[in-house]
Scaffold this active site. Structure first.
Site, short mmCIF file in Angstrom:
data_model
loop_
_atom_site.label_atom_id
_atom_site.label_comp_id
_atom_site.label_asym_id
_atom_site.label_seq_id
_atom_site.Cartn_x
_atom_site.Cartn_y
_atom_site.Cartn_z
N ASP A 62 -14.03 -9.34 -7.65
CA ASP A 62 -13.80 -8.55 -8.86
C ASP A 62 -13.70 -7.06 -8.49
O ASP A 62 -14.19 -6.64 -7.44
CB ASP A 62 -14.97 -8.71 -9.84
CG ASP A 62 -15.13 -10.16 -10.30
OD1 ASP A 62 -14.13 -10.90 -10.27
OD2 ASP A 62 -16.26 -10.54 -10.66
N1 URA Z 1 -18.30 -14.07 -8.18
C1 URA Z 1 -18.16 -13.10 -9.11
O1 URA Z 1 -18.64 -13.21 -10.21
N2 URA Z 1 -17.46 -12.01 -8.75
C2 URA Z 1 -16.92 -11.82 -7.53
O2 URA Z 1 -16.31 -10.79 -7.26
C3 URA Z 1 -17.09 -12.85 -6.58
C4 URA Z 1 -17.78 -13.96 -6.94
#
Ligand code: URA
Length: 230
Positions: A101
């Site tokens: 993310d």
């Molecule tokens: N899980 C999440 O919630 N975000 C990420 O960036 C990676 C794994």
């Protein structure tokens, strides 16, 4: 691999330029004129442009320490793509093996070898990804067993695959998962009534984030690191 892709990989040409070249009839595969950009070619095929034999450029394998407010996409959206940090030729031909993310930091693996990245991304391969997670509320030790059994994420049919939770401190844990569902870590903690306030990926399979890389820095993987993914 597709013929037009092979030409791009082994020359400075773009996909459009490769297609034009193919149309002009000066490309041969094993001595026969080839015009179809979608034709499948393999390492042992001899691809030539006006009798000049092409050899495919070696695939590239990179680790990056992703900063916050960047995205793991080949297209810039609200935030810039992490590929801007990779100052190599044709960086935007590379892809990201397992996205993070925008607000997550840490290890990102980047390559142009689709078969290699499949081994990281496919849930069937059970490739472990380890995250350091900072939480809003104190961790309840019962969550260790819940994650081992699997939790129900909103909108998903099945429970999450067994995951390992190691408690570092009351609000800091390590979570190791083999899947990569959308916002998986955040949703897993939401499923047990907690909230992720910070997330950092430390390891994928046997490849650990190089601690000497500052945020935004990258390096090529070693032969051993590349070979460790299979
Ligand atoms: N899980 C999440 O919630 N975000 C990420 O960036 C990676 C794994």
């Amino acid at each position: 691999m597709r013929l037009d892709k092979f030409i791009c990989k082994s020359t400075e040409l773009t996909r459009t330029e490769a297609k034009k070249l193919l149309k002009s009839g000066i490309v041969t595969v094993n001595g026969a004129i080839a015009k179809d950009p979608a034709m499948q070619v393999h390492e042992n095929n001899e691809v030539a442009i006006e009798q000049q034999i092409l050899s495919a450029r070696q695939s590239r394998y990179i680790m990056l320490n992703k900063p916050q407010d960047t995205i793991c996409s080949n297209v810039d959206e609200v935030y810039p793509s992490v590929l801007h940090y990779i100052d190599v030729d044709k960086a935007f031909d590379l892809h990201i093996a397992g996205r993070l993310d925008a607000d997550t930091t840490g290890l990102v693996l980047i390559t142009d070898d689709g078969r290699w990245s499949h081994n990281i991304i496919s849930p069937k391969k059970l490739c472990q990804k380890r995250y350091r997670v900072w939480l809003r509320d104190d961790i309840d030790e019962a969550v260790i067993d819940k994650f081992l059994t699997g939790v129900q994420l909103q909108g998903e049919k099945n429970l999450t695959a067994p995951a390992r939770l190691d408690i570092v401190d009351v609000r800091e844990v390590l979570l190791t998962i083999t899947e990569g569902k959308y916002h998986q870590v955040k949703r897993m903690f939401a499923a047990v009534g907690n909230k992720v306030v910070g997330l950092h990926r430390e390891q994928i399979g046997n490849i650990a984030l190089d601690q000497s890389l500052l945020e935004g820095q990258w390096r090529y993987l070693t032969e051993a690191e590349i070979a460790s993914v299979s």
